[in-house]
Design a protein around this motif. Sequence first.
Motif, short mmCIF file in Angstrom:
data_model
loop_
_atom_site.label_atom_id
_atom_site.label_comp_id
_atom_site.label_asym_id
_atom_site.label_seq_id
_atom_site.Cartn_x
_atom_site.Cartn_y
_atom_site.Cartn_z
N LYS A 127 30.91 37.68 22.47
CA LYS A 127 31.86 37.25 23.49
C LYS A 127 31.34 36.08 24.32
O LYS A 127 32.14 35.33 24.91
N LEU A 176 36.93 43.19 19.26
CA LEU A 176 37.30 41.80 19.56
C LEU A 176 38.81 41.58 19.52
O LEU A 176 39.31 40.62 20.12
N VAL A 228 28.91 42.99 20.28
CA VAL A 228 30.18 42.46 20.79
C VAL A 228 29.95 41.62 22.04
O VAL A 228 30.51 40.53 22.20
N ILE A 240 33.28 45.98 15.20
CA ILE A 240 33.30 44.70 15.93
C ILE A 240 34.71 44.11 15.93
O ILE A 240 35.18 43.60 16.96
#
Length: 334
Positions: free
Chosen positions: A330, A103, A326, A99
Motif C-alpha cells: 500500500k 487490496l 499488504v 493479498i
Amino acid sequence: MKYRSVPCDASVLSPSKTGVLLVNLGTPDAPDTPSLRRYLAEFLSDPRVIELPRLLWKIILHGIVLRTRPAKSARAYQSVWTDDGSPLLAISKQQQHAIKNALGADVPVALGMRYGNPSVSHALRELQQQKIDRLIVLPLYPQYSGPTTGSVFDAVTEELRTWRYVPEIHFIQNYMMEPRYISALSNSIQEHIQTYGLPQKLLFSYHGMPQRYADAGDPYYQLCVRTTQLIEAQLGLDEGICMTTFQSRFGKEEWLKPYTDITLEHLPAQGFKHIAIVSPAFSADCLETLEELAVENRDLFMESGGEQYHYIAALNDRADHMEALVHLLKIYLR
C-alpha cells in the motif's frame, strides 16, 4: 524486434491502474525425474545462481549434475508433495488470494515463479491484459540476495523489454526491516515458546550462498544477521539463546557459515538437547523447510544425542504476515 502490446484506447488517459506481481522461487511441475530435470536445468542455468564461466558450468551441469541430481531431488519432493501439488506453489496461491482480497478488486495481483510454472512472463502478461500502467514487483524474499531478488529483477526486465508500452515500475528490494514482518515472525516464535517452552537454542537458519558472492559485495549475510537481531530484540531473548546459521549448500566450495547441519550435529555434545529452528528467509514452506529442516536435520540432531527438536513453520498465509505484505504494497499504491 516485434513488441507485445494490447489495443490502445481511452484507458491510457484514465486514472492509473496498478498491478501487483508476487514472485517466489518456483517448483517442478511434478515430483518425478523428468520434471526435476527440466526445473533444475532452468534453475541452475541462471548465471545469478551459479557464477562460473558459462562453458565450464554447462559441461558440469549437463554432463554430471542433470544426470544424477534429478532422481534424488524427485524422491525428496515426493515426501512433501500434497493433493494440491507443490507446497510452495499451493501456499503462494493462498498468499496471492489473501493479498488480492485485502487490496480489492481494482488492484490485480498476479503470481509468478522465477523457475517453473506459472512463469514470471506468464504472470506479467496477465497484468498486461488488464492494461496496467503501474507495476509493483514484490519478490517474496525478505532479505535481498543476487541469486534470489536480483534474479527476479532480471526476469521481470527481460519480459518488459519486449513490451511496447512499459509501465511505471516499483521494485521492492527487500522487506526484512519492515516492523510488521518482524512482528509476525516474533509472534510465530512466541506462540511456539508458549506451547513447547523456551528452547536452550533457537536457530535462525537461512538459505545458504557461496561465500565468494558475499566477498564480492552481496549484502545477504548482513541482512540475515540483522533479521535475527531484530527478532531477538523484539522477543527480549537472551543473546546466548539465538544463533544465525545457513543451510542448503551445494557443491564443494565454501558457503556462508556456520552451517546449519554441522551446528545441529555438534550442539548435543555441548549440552544443548532442546532446540527450535525457524527459517526467516522463506516466506512459504517448501522442500528446504519441510524436508531438509523438519525431517533431515531433525534426524541428524536426534541421532547426535538431542532430545527435543522443533521446526517452527514459515509464516505462509498467517494473518499477521499477510497484513505486513499488504501494508508494504500500500505504500506504493495510489
